[in-house]
Write a protein that holds these residues in place. Structure first.
Motif, PDB file in Angstrom:
ATOM      1  N   ASP A  15      49.201  44.013  40.549  1.00 47.03           N
ATOM      2  CA  ASP A  15      47.819  44.465  40.682  1.00 47.03           C
ATOM      3  C   ASP A  15      47.106  44.316  39.351  1.00 47.03           C
ATOM      4  O   ASP A  15      47.723  44.099  38.310  1.00 47.03           O
ATOM      5  N   GLY A  16      45.801  44.402  39.398  1.00 49.02           N
ATOM      6  CA  GLY A  16      45.015  44.364  38.182  1.00 49.02           C
ATOM      7  C   GLY A  16      44.899  43.007  37.536  1.00 49.02           C
ATOM      8  O   GLY A  16      44.737  42.911  36.324  1.00 49.02           O
ATOM      9  N   VAL A  17      44.979  41.913  38.330  1.00 45.65           N
ATOM     10  CA  VAL A  17      44.806  40.573  37.782  1.00 45.65           C
ATOM     11  C   VAL A  17      43.393  40.101  38.114  1.00 45.65           C
ATOM     12  O   VAL A  17      43.034  39.961  39.280  1.00 45.65           O
ATOM     13  N   LEU A  18      42.595  39.868  37.083  1.00 47.77           N
ATOM     14  CA  LEU A  18      41.185  39.526  37.255  1.00 47.77           C
ATOM     15  C   LEU A  18      41.000  38.013  37.253  1.00 47.77           C
ATOM     16  O   LEU A  18      41.495  37.322  36.361  1.00 47.77           O
ATOM     17  N   GLY A  19      40.278  37.505  38.243  1.00 40.68           N
ATOM     18  CA  GLY A  19      39.867  36.110  38.266  1.00 40.68           C
ATOM     19  C   GLY A  19      38.360  36.007  38.169  1.00 40.68           C
ATOM     20  O   GLY A  19      37.635  36.808  38.779  1.00 40.68           O
ATOM     21  N   VAL A  20      37.877  35.040  37.396  1.00 42.57           N
ATOM     22  CA  VAL A  20      36.434  34.787  37.264  1.00 42.57           C
ATOM     23  C   VAL A  20      36.191  33.317  37.551  1.00 42.57           C
ATOM     24  O   VAL A  20      36.881  32.443  36.998  1.00 42.57           O
ATOM     25  N   ASP A  21      35.226  33.034  38.428  1.00 41.33           N
ATOM     26  CA  ASP A  21      34.885  31.662  38.816  1.00 41.33           C
ATOM     27  C   ASP A  21      33.389  31.458  38.613  1.00 41.33           C
ATOM     28  O   ASP A  21      32.577  32.172  39.209  1.00 41.33           O
ATOM     29  N   VAL A  22      33.031  30.507  37.763  1.00 43.24           N
ATOM     30  CA  VAL A  22      31.626  30.153  37.543  1.00 43.24           C
ATOM     31  C   VAL A  22      31.414  28.773  38.147  1.00 43.24           C
ATOM     32  O   VAL A  22      31.980  27.782  37.679  1.00 43.24           O
ATOM     33  N   GLY A  23      30.622  28.691  39.206  1.00 41.62           N
ATOM     34  CA  GLY A  23      30.398  27.428  39.898  1.00 41.62           C
ATOM     35  C   GLY A  23      28.933  27.167  40.132  1.00 41.62           C
ATOM     36  O   GLY A  23      28.057  27.903  39.664  1.00 41.62           O
ATOM     37  N   GLY A  24      28.656  26.122  40.912  1.00 42.63           N
ATOM     38  CA  GLY A  24      27.278  25.748  41.173  1.00 42.63           C
ATOM     39  C   GLY A  24      26.505  26.799  41.933  1.00 42.63           C
ATOM     40  O   GLY A  24      25.274  26.861  41.856  1.00 42.63           O
TER      41      GLY A  24
END
Length: 513
Positions: A15-24
């Motif tokens: 738990d506690g795994v952060l994902g960040v996605d910057v897309g169009g």
């Protein structure tokens, strides 16, 4: 470090795994919980992602999105990031020294032609792709003419993802897939090419260290912790570009797998452990995110982005809103002779024609919004089929494709693609594959899994299978052939790398027709 589970043994999800996605389509951030679900999910526009791209505004928005999660009580043990492709130059203070350049910025097309003429077959052989105006190589060559002062004050040549990692950790680094897209990287030897860098006017000292995406980039700095609410020292993974990271997020961790990450563009990748000596058919060869693996394929032109433009032009807030409002009318609509090419900003895989534009053909008074949307959906699937044909021209065996992204959520869109492509499709029940892949990389970088394969077994989503319907597939095959004829596949022969040598590559693509 968590050991790898034995075969058949239940695999724990950290738990506690952060994902960040910057897309169009904006910025998304989410935390993987104990069940493997991404929750909660923060989504917001990217204020820096306009044509006058401002990486610093993007960083501030990313930091704010992370802070929204941390202030809501989410405990983050590791961070992974992924973004769409962009070029960012930073100065000695680690701030942008010039406006960034997004993937769709094609101003350097003349410089791409110059590089093609200067380096000939060597450029494509070393970098795994024809000369491209969206590459850092062409862009730096352009800046050498138009902004030499910018280059003199540049400390690092980075991607947008690399820049966000730099702001989080203070550590400049990149991954093999991102490096491959710069066209300054020897994709087979997996190292920067001193010769190509020299010809492009790129000092080797501004190129960052290359590490696998699941490696540790560094820990969150006190300054970044204050902005984001993360604990200082929180592990941050190197990460990767959105398409490749999406492939990782649906479990593409071994050779022989083919993945299509559908979004603003589709990214079609076939994973291999033997890099082709020569890539044909308009495909590109990349060093993959993981050691000892490569991918053949690449990003298409606009697909979902072309559909988004169309529904906005028709007055809908989004594609999802159009689907809700049109409902059964959309399901029943038959485009007939109406055909659409969605490449509003040029084509990449195959052909790499930066100046190609979209096209609508065969429209009549009998056609309404539902017919246009159906034709755009079909045109997007046809664009990816061109890429699948290009993959096959390289010798890749494509009999099954893992599909993730928007079309994977819609049974109608998934079945359409199975019919158009003539292969079985496994749809990953995950709209945010790239975000999940970023979180997967973070979990490995933090030592919560021994390697990416163990992490994928726990974190990658299950798939639902769709096979081609024989009758519908036969009809769609005829429409595909007609669409290719109507749309003049190679865009009047204009390709961004431009030289007579490129006609050979065009001929190879044309032979697929």
């Amino acid at each position: 470090m968590t050991r790898s589970p034995r075969p058949g043994e239940a695999q724990p999800v950290p738990d506690g795994v952060l994902g960040v996605d910057v897309g169009g389509s904006g910025i998304r951030a989410g935390v993987i919980g104990p069940t493997g679900a991404l929750c909660p999910l923060v989504s917001r526009p990217d204020p820096g992602g306009a044509d006058q791209f401002n990486p610093e505004l993007t960083w501030q928005a990313v930091a704010s999105a992370i802070r929204e999660l941390t202030t809501s009580g989410e405990r983050v043990r590791a961070v992974g990031l992924t973004t769409h492709l962009a070029t960012v130059l930073t100065g000695p203070d680690d701030r942008p020294s010039a406006p960034g350049m997004l993937w769709r910025d094609n101003r350097a097309w003349r410089e791409a032609q110059e590089l093609d003429a200067l380096l000939g077959a060597e450029l494509e052989s070393v970098t795994g792709r024809p000369a491209s105006s969206e590459s850092a190589a062409a862009r730096i060559r352009m800046l050498g003419k138009t902004g030499p002062a910018v280059l003199r004050r540049t400390r690092w040549l980075l991607s947008l993802k690399d820049y966000l990692i730099l702001r989080l950790t203070g550590m400049p680094c990149t991954d093999p897939a991102t490096a491959s897209y710069t066209q300054l990287f020897d994709v087979r030897q997996r190292r920067w090419s001193a010769r190509i860098a020299r010809e492009c006017g790129v000092p080797m000292e501004i190129l960052p260290t290359v590490r696998p995406c699941v490696a540790l980039a560094g820990g969150v700095t006190p300054a970044a912790a204050q902005l984001t609410g993360l604990e200082p020292g929180t592990p941050v993974a190197v990460g990767g570009p959105d398409g490749s990271t999406g492939a990782l997020g649906v479990g593409a961790v071994r050779p022989g797998l083919t993945v299509d990450i559908a979004g603003t563009t589709d990214v079609l990748l076939h994973v291999t452990d033997v890099p082709a000596a020569r890539v044909v058919g308009g495909a590109v060869l990349n060093a993959y995110l993981l050691d000892d693996l490569w991918t053949v394929g690449g990003p298409t032109g606009l697909t979902g982005g072309g559909l988004d433009w169309l529904v906005a032009t028709l007055g809908h807030e989004s594609a999802d809103a159009a689907y809700r409002e049109l409902g059964p009318t959309l399901d029943a609509a038959n485009p007939g002779e109406l055909m659409i090419r969605t490449t509003l900003t040029g084509r990449r895989l195959p052909g790499w024609d930066a100046r190609m534009r979209g096209r609508i053909d065969g429209i009549s008074g009998e056609h309404g919004p539902a017919h246009l949307i159906r034709a755009a959906e079909e045109g997007s699937a046809f664009e990816v089929r061109l890429g699948i044909d290009a993959l096959r021209a390289t010798g890749a065996e494509v009999s099954h494709v893992i599909l993730a992204g928007g079309p994977a959520i819609s049974p109608r869109a998934a079945q359409l693609r199975a019919n158009v492509w003539g292969v079985e499709i496994g749809t990953a029940a995950e709209r945010h594959a790239s975000l999940r892949g970023a979180a997967l990389a973070a979990a490995v970088a933090a030592g919560q899994f021994a390697d990416a394969r163990a992490a994928a077994a726990a974190i990658a989503p299950p798939t639902q299978r769709y096979g081609p319907d024989p009758a519908e597939a036969a009809v769609t095959e005829l429409r595909y052939r007609r669409w290719r004829e109507v749309m003049e596949l190679l865009g009047h022969g204009r390709v961004s790398g431009g030289r007579s040598r490129r006609k050979e590559s065009q001929g190879q693509v044309r032979s697929l027709l």
